[in-house]
Enzyme design. Structure first.
Site, PDB file in Angstrom:
ATOM      1  N   PRO A 129       0.826  -1.632  -0.230  1.00 17.43           N
ATOM      2  CA  PRO A 129      -0.133  -0.003   0.603  1.00 17.43           C
ATOM      3  C   PRO A 129       0.881   0.995  -0.346  1.00 17.43           C
ATOM      4  CG  PRO A 129       0.256  -1.056   1.996  1.00 17.43           C
ATOM      5  CD  PRO A 129       0.769  -1.125   1.544  1.00 17.43           C
ATOM      6  N   GLU A 130       0.520   2.414  -0.722  1.00 17.44           N
ATOM      7  CA  GLU A 130       0.571   4.007  -0.262  1.00 17.44           C
ATOM      8  C   GLU A 130      -0.387   4.531   0.089  1.00 17.44           C
ATOM      9  OE1 GLU A 130       2.357   4.926  -4.420  1.00 17.44           O
ATOM     10  OE2 GLU A 130       2.035   3.012  -5.245  1.00 17.44           O
TER      11      GLU A 130
ATOM     12  N   HIS B 136      -1.974 -16.880   5.858  1.00 20.32           N
ATOM     13  CA  HIS B 136      -0.832 -15.660   5.511  1.00 20.32           C
ATOM     14  C   HIS B 136      -1.180 -14.835   6.921  1.00 20.32           C
ATOM     15  CE1 HIS B 136      -1.507 -16.906   1.117  1.00 20.32           C
ATOM     16  NE2 HIS B 136      -0.291 -16.911   1.766  1.00 20.32           N
TER      17      HIS B 136
ATOM     18  N   ARG C 262       3.900 -11.662   2.804  1.00 20.05           N
ATOM     19  CA  ARG C 262       5.564 -11.663   1.772  1.00 20.05           C
ATOM     20  C   ARG C 262       5.764 -11.955   3.489  1.00 20.05           C
ATOM     21  NH1 ARG C 262       6.749  -8.438  -3.464  1.00 20.05           N
ATOM     22  NH2 ARG C 262       8.705  -9.014  -2.217  1.00 20.05           N
TER      23      ARG C 262
ATOM     24  N   ARG D 238      17.232  19.625  -4.978  1.00 21.35           N
ATOM     25  CA  ARG D 238      17.731  18.412  -4.806  1.00 21.35           C
ATOM     26  C   ARG D 238      17.886  18.436  -6.363  1.00 21.35           C
ATOM     27  NH1 ARG D 238      15.510  15.708  -0.111  1.00 21.35           N
ATOM     28  NH2 ARG D 238      16.643  13.838  -0.430  1.00 21.35           N
TER      29      ARG D 238
END
Length: 268
Positions: free
Chosen positions: A2-3, A92, A111, A148
């Site tokens: 997720p973002e 899971h 994972r 930057r």
DNA sequence: CGAGTCCTGTGT
DNA sequence: ACACAGGACTCG
């Protein structure tokens, strides 16, 4: 996985189930989930009241209190972590958070990259994160970007620059702003930098309103999927015609991540 | 910078 | 069998 938009969706969905509830027990089905000792973490978390639930970039922060002492549980879902309210444990499932007077929170993580960390103060790492992309003003963003150097995509993925963008929304924001992913951030014009600021805001708020993106198996805390993946212009669209100019979308590697862009709309 | 690492699953 | 996956840390 997720973002920012997915984490925001999860936090919104969890809030009404956890805020003001007391933690009855925590079962760690995979002890490696928690940094430090799982038994010790369980002992600390038992009996804590959740006073607030916040999103900090891609982190979920459970603010806790027992009598007068405050602490927090910080969760990062990484690639495949997720919370489901009252779901059934499965192969899971890595942890179950039992709350008094409410459904359990079942934490899944295929994972095992996600981490839970208990601490008495906000971990220092959170302090190193950059501003929220939906909160920073254009006046602050433009010079911050141009100060930057390095590839624009890498900068957007850097959580110390902005907190919360990930691979999907970095690609989508650069496409909307017509910036090549390898463009040097120091050389982006002020006008284009302002456009990127707007693009980031727009893509994130649209994604939040769609409940995030469901690429593989992401679902929100109620178990339903997001829909923003149906609206991506470049992410996962390799070889398909650009929505703007019909040139085929290309996939390259930038910052060790798969990167999608339109070679005609996003020139260097 | 890129590459390797932590993991498991899916698709080709 | 191999490439790839929404993340981020560590190393050279």
């Amino acid at each position: 996985m997720p973002e920012l938009p997915e984490v925001e969706t999860i936090v919104r969905g969890l809030s009404r189930h956890v805020v003001n509830r007391r933690i009855q027990n925590v079962e760690f089905l995979w002890p490696g989930l928690v940094t430090g000792d799982a038994e010790e973490a369980t002992a600390h978390l038992r009996g804590q009241r959740v006073t607030a639930l916040r999103r900090h970039g891609k982190y979920i922060v459970f603010e806790l209190q027992r009598r007068r002492s405050k602490s927090c549980l910080v969760v990062h879902l990484r690639m495949t972590g997720n919370f489901i309210v009252g779901g059934d444990p499965g192969p899971h499932t890595r942890a179950v958070l039992h709350l008094e007077g409410g459904p359990a929170l079942v934490y899944h993580d295929i994972r095992k990259f996600g981490r839970w960390q208990w601490s008495e103060q906000l971990p220092h790492r959170l302090g190193d994160l950059g501003p929220e992309p939906l909160e920073i003003s254009q006046e602050d963003f433009v010079p911050r970007l141009r100060a930057r150097r390095g590839m624009a995509k890498a900068l957007l993925l850097n959580q110390e620059f902005l907190r919360g963008l990930g691979n999907i929304y970095a690609d989508e924001a650069l496409f909307r702003a017509r910036i090549h992913p390898r463009a040097d951030s120091a050389k982006i014009s002020k006008a284009r930098a302002a456009g990127l600021h707007a693009a980031i805001r727009n893509v994130l708020s649209e994604a939040i309103s769609q409940g995030g993106s469901t690429i593989n198996n992401y679902v929100n805390s109620e178990g339903s999927q997001g829909y923003f993946q149906l609206r991506t212009a470049v992410y996962g669209k390799t070889g398909e015609p650009c929505k703007v100019c019909a040139a085929p979308i290309r996939r390259i590697i930038v910052a060790s991540r798969s990167t999608h862009f339109c070679p005609r709309c996003q020139r260097r």
